[in-house]
Design a protein around this motif. Structure first.
Motif: not given
Length: 142
Positions: A35-36, A125
Motif C-alpha cells: 500500500l505504501t 501507512l
C-alpha cells in the motif's frame, strides 16, 4: 586503503536484521509495504488524475515525493532489515503531503482535498511501517 570493520558479521547486527526480516514476512507488513508503494505511485500521478497539473510547484512536489515514497515502499518490501531505519521518513512525507498546498501556495480545492486525503493515508501507512519493526517477535528455537 581502508580495512573492513567486520560489523556486518557482528552477532548483534545479524540477529537484529534477522528479526526485522522475520517481521517483514508477516501479512500485515506485506500489506503495508504494498500500500505504501501504491500510495507513492498515486501521489506521483495525482496532479494529472485530479487535474491540477497546471500548478507547477505542487505538481513537481507531488511527483518527487510520490516517487521517493514508492522507492521507500520497494525498499521496505525487499530489504526491510536494511531499510527499517528509514521508516520514519514515510510519516514525515505524509505530513509534507498534507501541508504542501499551503506551503507552496498552490491551495486550490482539488489540491487540498487530494493532498490531505493522500497525506493522511501516507501518514498512517508510515506509522504502520514503523510499528512492524517494533512489534515483539518470538525468537525461533535454536
Amino acid at each position: 586503503m581502508t580495512r573492513p570493520t567486520g560489523l556486518d558479521t557482528h552477532p548483534d547486527i545479524v540477529e537484529m536484521r534477522a528479526k526485522y526480516e522475520r517481521a517483514s514476512c508477516s501479512k500485515f507488513a506485506q500489506a503495508i509495504d504494498g500500500l505504501t508503494l501504491l500510495a507513492g505511485l498515486y501521489l506521483a500521478i495525482s496532479p494529472w488524475v485530479a487535474g491540477f497539473f497546471g500548478l507547477p510547484r505542487i505538481t513537481v512536489s507531488n511527483l518527487v515525493t510520490g516517487l521517493f515514497l514508492a522507492a521507500l515502499g520497494v525498499g521496505f518490501a525487499s530489504a526491510y532489515g536494511r531499510t527499517y531505519g528509514l521508516t520514519w521518513l514515510a510519516p514525515v512525507l505524509g505530513v509534507w503531503t498534507i501541508l504542501s498546498p499551503w506551503i507552496l501556495r498552490s491551495a486550490t480545492t482539488s489540491t487540498v482535498w487530494n493532498n490531505v486525503v493522500t497525506g493522511v493515508v501516507i501518514l498512517l501507512l508510515g506509522l504502520g511501517a514503523m510499528a512492524v519493526g517494533s512489534r515483539p517477535m518470538r525468537m525461533p528455537m535454536r
